[in-house]
Design a protein around this motif. Structure first.
Motif, PDB file in Angstrom:
ATOM      1  N   GLY A 171       0.814  -1.221   0.000  1.00 13.66           N
ATOM      2  CA  GLY A 171       0.000   0.000   0.000  1.00 13.66           C
ATOM      3  C   GLY A 171       0.836   1.254   0.000  1.00 13.66           C
ATOM      4  N   ALA A 172       1.956   1.229   0.766  1.00 16.24           N
ATOM      5  CA  ALA A 172       2.822   2.407   0.791  1.00 16.24           C
ATOM      6  C   ALA A 172       3.436   2.662  -0.582  1.00 16.24           C
ATOM      7  CB  ALA A 172       3.921   2.216   1.835  1.00 16.24           C
ATOM      8  N   ILE A 173       3.869   1.578  -1.241  1.00 17.52           N
ATOM      9  CA  ILE A 173       4.413   1.726  -2.595  1.00 17.52           C
ATOM     10  C   ILE A 173       3.336   2.234  -3.550  1.00 17.52           C
ATOM     11  CG2 ILE A 173       5.412   0.465  -4.537  1.00 17.52           C
ATOM     12  CD1 ILE A 173       6.686  -1.428  -2.504  1.00 17.52           C
ATOM     13  N   PHE A 174       2.133   1.628  -3.460  1.00 18.09           N
ATOM     14  CA  PHE A 174       1.033   2.044  -4.339  1.00 18.09           C
ATOM     15  C   PHE A 174       0.670   3.515  -4.117  1.00 18.09           C
ATOM     16  CE2 PHE A 174      -3.578   2.635  -4.901  1.00 18.09           C
ATOM     17  CZ  PHE A 174      -3.691   2.316  -6.239  1.00 18.09           C
ATOM     18  N   GLY A 175       0.599   3.933  -2.869  1.00 15.93           N
ATOM     19  CA  GLY A 175       0.222   5.314  -2.563  1.00 15.93           C
ATOM     20  C   GLY A 175       1.177   6.321  -3.150  1.00 15.93           C
ATOM     21  N   TRP A 176       2.476   6.033  -3.047  1.00 15.79           N
ATOM     22  CA  TRP A 176       3.446   7.000  -3.570  1.00 15.79           C
ATOM     23  C   TRP A 176       3.524   6.958  -5.099  1.00 15.79           C
ATOM     24  CZ3 TRP A 176       5.504  11.124  -1.492  1.00 15.79           C
ATOM     25  CH2 TRP A 176       5.455  11.253  -0.102  1.00 15.79           C
ATOM     26  N   LEU A 177       3.315   5.786  -5.685  1.00 12.38           N
ATOM     27  CA  LEU A 177       3.253   5.734  -7.148  1.00 12.38           C
ATOM     28  C   LEU A 177       2.007   6.438  -7.675  1.00 12.38           C
ATOM     29  CD1 LEU A 177       4.405   2.082  -7.952  1.00 12.38           C
ATOM     30  CD2 LEU A 177       5.720   4.199  -8.148  1.00 12.38           C
ATOM     31  N   LEU A 178       0.964   6.463  -6.871  1.00 10.22           N
ATOM     32  CA  LEU A 178      -0.281   7.122  -7.279  1.00 10.22           C
ATOM     33  C   LEU A 178      -0.173   8.643  -7.269  1.00 10.22           C
ATOM     34  CD1 LEU A 178      -3.264   6.355  -7.967  1.00 10.22           C
ATOM     35  CD2 LEU A 178      -3.765   6.648  -5.545  1.00 10.22           C
ATOM     36  N   LEU A 179       0.776   9.166  -6.521  1.00  7.57           N
ATOM     37  CA  LEU A 179       0.848  10.610  -6.303  1.00  7.57           C
ATOM     38  C   LEU A 179       1.059  11.387  -7.596  1.00  7.57           C
ATOM     39  CD1 LEU A 179       0.925  13.006  -4.350  1.00  7.57           C
ATOM     40  CD2 LEU A 179       3.388  12.606  -4.088  1.00  7.57           C
ATOM     41  N   LEU A 180       2.059  11.001  -8.392  1.00  2.96           N
ATOM     42  CA  LEU A 180       2.387  11.771  -9.585  1.00  2.96           C
ATOM     43  C   LEU A 180       1.270  11.740 -10.633  1.00  2.96           C
ATOM     44  CD1 LEU A 180       4.508  13.571 -10.880  1.00  2.96           C
ATOM     45  CD2 LEU A 180       5.558  11.521 -11.868  1.00  2.96           C
ATOM     46  N   PRO A 181       0.726  10.547 -11.002  1.00  5.65           N
ATOM     47  CA  PRO A 181      -0.397  10.556 -11.957  1.00  5.65           C
ATOM     48  C   PRO A 181      -1.585  11.369 -11.462  1.00  5.65           C
ATOM     49  CG  PRO A 181       0.482   8.344 -11.737  1.00  5.65           C
ATOM     50  CD  PRO A 181       1.135   9.178 -10.678  1.00  5.65           C
ATOM     51  N   TYR A 182      -1.855  11.291 -10.153  1.00  4.48           N
ATOM     52  CA  TYR A 182      -2.993  12.055  -9.636  1.00  4.48           C
ATOM     53  C   TYR A 182      -2.722  13.564  -9.679  1.00  4.48           C
ATOM     54  CZ  TYR A 182      -6.736  13.656  -6.615  1.00  4.48           C
ATOM     55  OH  TYR A 182      -7.829  14.315  -6.120  1.00  4.48           O
ATOM     56  N   TYR A 183      -1.477  13.932  -9.491  1.00  2.00           N
ATOM     57  CA  TYR A 183      -1.116  15.351  -9.611  1.00  2.00           C
ATOM     58  C   TYR A 183      -1.446  15.857 -11.018  1.00  2.00           C
ATOM     59  CZ  TYR A 183       1.806  19.480 -10.242  1.00  2.00           C
ATOM     60  OH  TYR A 183       2.257  20.731 -10.556  1.00  2.00           O
ATOM     61  N   PHE A 184      -1.043  15.082 -12.026  1.00  2.00           N
ATOM     62  CA  PHE A 184      -1.348  15.485 -13.405  1.00  2.00           C
ATOM     63  C   PHE A 184      -2.856  15.496 -13.648  1.00  2.00           C
ATOM     64  CE2 PHE A 184       3.093  14.113 -14.236  1.00  2.00           C
ATOM     65  CZ  PHE A 184       3.550  15.273 -14.838  1.00  2.00           C
ATOM     66  N   TYR A 185      -3.557  14.571 -13.032  1.00  2.00           N
ATOM     67  CA  TYR A 185      -5.010  14.539 -13.207  1.00  2.00           C
ATOM     68  C   TYR A 185      -5.654  15.790 -12.618  1.00  2.00           C
ATOM     69  CZ  TYR A 185      -9.877  13.151 -12.766  1.00  2.00           C
ATOM     70  OH  TYR A 185     -11.244  13.125 -12.838  1.00  2.00           O
ATOM     71  N   VAL A 186      -5.215  16.188 -11.435  1.00  2.00           N
ATOM     72  CA  VAL A 186      -5.786  17.391 -10.809  1.00  2.00           C
ATOM     73  C   VAL A 186      -5.431  18.630 -11.622  1.00  2.00           C
ATOM     74  CG1 VAL A 186      -5.770  18.843  -8.751  1.00  2.00           C
ATOM     75  CG2 VAL A 186      -5.814  16.372  -8.511  1.00  2.00           C
ATOM     76  N   VAL A 187      -4.193  18.685 -12.122  1.00  2.00           N
ATOM     77  CA  VAL A 187      -3.811  19.822 -12.959  1.00  2.00           C
ATOM     78  C   VAL A 187      -4.704  19.894 -14.194  1.00  2.00           C
ATOM     79  CG1 VAL A 187      -1.978  20.739 -14.437  1.00  2.00           C
ATOM     80  CG2 VAL A 187      -1.430  19.918 -12.147  1.00  2.00           C
ATOM     81  N   SER A 188      -4.961  18.741 -14.804  1.00  2.00           N
ATOM     82  CA  SER A 188      -5.854  18.730 -15.959  1.00  2.00           C
ATOM     83  C   SER A 188      -7.292  19.046 -15.549  1.00  2.00           C
ATOM     84  CB  SER A 188      -5.803  17.371 -16.655  1.00  2.00           C
ATOM     85  OG  SER A 188      -6.414  16.373 -15.865  1.00  2.00           O
ATOM     86  N   PHE A 189      -7.662  18.672 -14.343  1.00  2.00           N
ATOM     87  CA  PHE A 189      -9.017  18.903 -13.852  1.00  2.00           C
ATOM     88  C   PHE A 189      -9.317  20.398 -13.763  1.00  2.00           C
ATOM     89  CE2 PHE A 189     -12.572  19.046 -10.993  1.00  2.00           C
ATOM     90  CZ  PHE A 189     -13.262  17.864 -11.216  1.00  2.00           C
ATOM     91  N   ILE A 190      -8.308  21.183 -13.410  1.00  2.00           N
ATOM     92  CA  ILE A 190      -8.521  22.629 -13.266  1.00  2.00           C
ATOM     93  C   ILE A 190      -8.169  23.374 -14.542  1.00  2.00           C
ATOM     94  CG2 ILE A 190      -8.174  22.575 -10.779  1.00  2.00           C
ATOM     95  CD1 ILE A 190      -5.351  23.544 -11.171  1.00  2.00           C
ATOM     96  N   ASP A 191      -7.886  22.627 -15.620  1.00  2.00           N
ATOM     97  CA  ASP A 191      -7.698  23.266 -16.918  1.00  2.00           C
ATOM     98  C   ASP A 191      -9.023  23.900 -17.342  1.00  2.00           C
ATOM     99  OD1 ASP A 191      -7.900  23.302 -19.956  1.00  2.00           O
ATOM    100  OD2 ASP A 191      -5.773  22.860 -19.696  1.00  2.00           O
TER     101      ASP A 191
END
Length: 536
Positions: A171-191
């Motif tokens: 879970g710790a590995i999954f959580g940190w790997l999830l961070l970067l893609p989700y960052y890009f998703y949020v950035v695109s979300f506020i486009d």
């Protein structure tokens, strides 16, 4: 006649290219052509594949070379057990990592979403909260952090949970790997483009719910009205900041919604179109009755957003003025061709509002852009709906007089030029409103003091002379008999001195008003000689 055919033909060709590119432009700026969700998902899969593959190879290679110091034999995976000390130590590290992870997510979201919502629409916060991916990521991080505490609580000296510890590590590995893609998703979300798409989708869903009868009619009306206001907020705030790209995309979205309402309205109950001023606050009872009878209160709400945004772009975005006028012109022509006269009349009223507001602003360029779109609409209607032309010509004449009263003589003369060109086109096509257009041109008074009025009528008279339309030629010449020889000579020089068809400044028209083709100039000269003979 060659001059006008050349100008008109090129204008038609240009407009055809613009109309042909219109759907492509929408596709190009549609967020679906660059799906950020898929990008984030692919990035997540790529990170998992690269990271886990590397981690597995790294661990497998090291384990294959591991020797148990107590027995001197190779270490087997089945022999490995997590000790209480190991679990407590790693769980403490994981807890700090989760704290950092969640703090990063919440801080980023707390800053990005409210700021963007303040820029475009408060509806963004609700859209963000309801988004499934956002809920999944935030809830997953919270669950993983809680599970880490659960695994830590099972680290007894007598017994340590092996599966909870393994899941905590994964879970710790999954959580940190999830961070970067989700960052890009949020950035695109506020486009802004994504915001426009999501707000539009919320309106589409609300209309579908209304058609399906998911809510009562009154509730559905209020919900649809609010969604239209949300979409208008994006346009208004972008226009207020002179944000060109967002403004243009929001304008196109409003036009798309106008077109979509044609398909949705047939599925809506008749009672849905009956409204009062409790829903449309600010309108009188008579106004709401008119909208109810015509069944166009939703189109009216969209039109209001366009008028309010137009007031914002005036003086800030000259290209925004042109974009809004052209968009409304295209939509009005489409509704006219479909015989949807109620919506067509509404869009004509929008163009009238644009014209009045531009004149009140007293900026010639803005008025010019709106008048040009108005003329383009009339030119199309000459072929498609000629019975609608006289009414629009009367409106244009009214605003020409209004412009002169506001101290804009150039606009007064501009409308004369445009109506003269439309008159020539109507006679070329033998359109029914041709004589009414000619009467509208001749109704402009003040030719004795206006060189512009003389020049526009002289070019039209040259066309009548070339085509042998003697009755129309005599009418134009009769309207110029009171003009002094000095004004006639000045008008003649003004036309014959123009050798370049391109105007010497950048504008939307591109052509010089006074330019005529060489074969037409001889006719223009002949017209001026006839005028001089009549005044002598």
């Amino acid at each position: 006649m060659g001059s006008t055919r050349t100008r008109s033909g090129q204008s038609r060709s240009c407009r055809s290219r613009m109309l042909g590119c219109w759907p492509k432009a929408l596709i190009a700026c549609d967020p679906s052509t660059m799906d950020h969700v898929k990008f984030a998902l692919r990035l997540l899969v790529a990170l998992f594949f690269i990271t886990l593959s590397f981690f597995w190879l790294e661990a497998a290679w090291d384990l294959s070379h591991a020797i148990d110091p107590a027995t001197g034999e190779a270490v087997r995976l089945s022999q490995l057990r997590a000790t209480p000390a190991m679990v407590r130590s790693l769980s403490s590290s994981f807890a700090g990592a989760y704290n950092t992870l969640i703090a990063l997510l919440l801080t980023f979201i707390s800053l990005a979403i409210p700021i963007t919502a303040n820029l475009y629409t408060p509806k963004l916060i609700e859209i963000f909260i309801r988004d499934r991916i956002n809920l999944f990521v935030l809830c997953t991080c919270a669950i993983l952090a809680s599970h880490n505490l659960f695994a830590f609580s099972l680290s007894f000296d007598q017994w340590t949970g092996q599966l909870p510890f393994a899941l905590a590590v994964a879970g710790a590995i999954f959580g940190w790997l999830l961070l970067l893609p989700y960052y890009f998703y949020v950035v695109s979300f506020i486009d802004p483009l994504t915001i426009i798409k999501r707000v539009r989708n919320s309106l589409m869903h609300e209309l579908d719910d209304a058609a399906a009868g998911k809510h009562s009619v009154a509730v559905s009306q209020h919900r649809v009205n609010q969604k239209i206001a949300n979409l208008g907020s994006v346009l208004l705030r972008a226009a207020d900041r002179a944000d060109r790209d967002v403004t243009f995309d929001a304008i196109q979205t409003h036009m798309l919604e106008l077109a979509r309402l044609r398909d949705v309205k047939v599925r809506l109950p008749e009672k849905f179109f009956q409204v009062g001023n409790d829903l449309l606050v600010g309108l009188s009872g008579d106004a709401t009755d008119i909208l109810s009878e015509a069944r166009i209160w939703m189109e009216h709400r969209i039109a209001i957003q366009l008028v309010l945004a137009f007031k914002s772009v005036l003086g800030k975005m000259p290209d925004g003025v042109s974009a809004m006028a052209q968009a409304v012109k295209n939509a009005a022509h489409e509704e006219a061709c479909r015989r949807n006269d109620a919506v067509f009349d509404l869009l004509v009223r929008v163009l009238n509002c644009f014209t009045r507001e531009a004149i009140k602003k007293k900026e010639n360029a803005s008025v010019f852009n709106v008048v040009y779109s108005y003329k383009a609409l009339i030119r199309r209607l000459l072929s498609d709906r000629p019975e609608q032309v006289p009414r629009l010509v009367r409106y244009l004449r009214f605003y020409a007089e209004y412009a002169r009263m506001q101290g804009l003589p150039f606009i007064y003369e501009l409308v004369s030029y445009e109506l003269s060109e439309l008159t020539e086109r109507a006679y070329e096509r033998k359109a029914a409103p041709a004589r009414e257009l000619l009467d509208a041109v001749l109704a402009f008074d003040g030719a004795a003091q206006s060189v512009g009025l003389v020049k526009s009528r002289a070019i039209l008279a040259a066309y009548f002379l070339e085509c042998g339309l003697t009755q129309e030629l005599e009418l134009v010449e009769a309207s110029l008999r009171g003009v002094t020889p000095a004004v006639i000579e000045k008008a003649k020089l003004g036309i014959l001195s123009v050798q370049d068809r391109v105007f010497w400044e950048l504008n939307d028209r591109g052509l010089n008003f006074d330019f005529v083709e060489p074969q037409r100039r001889t006719r223009v000269t002949e017209v001026f000689e006839r005028l001089k003979a009549n005044t002598s």
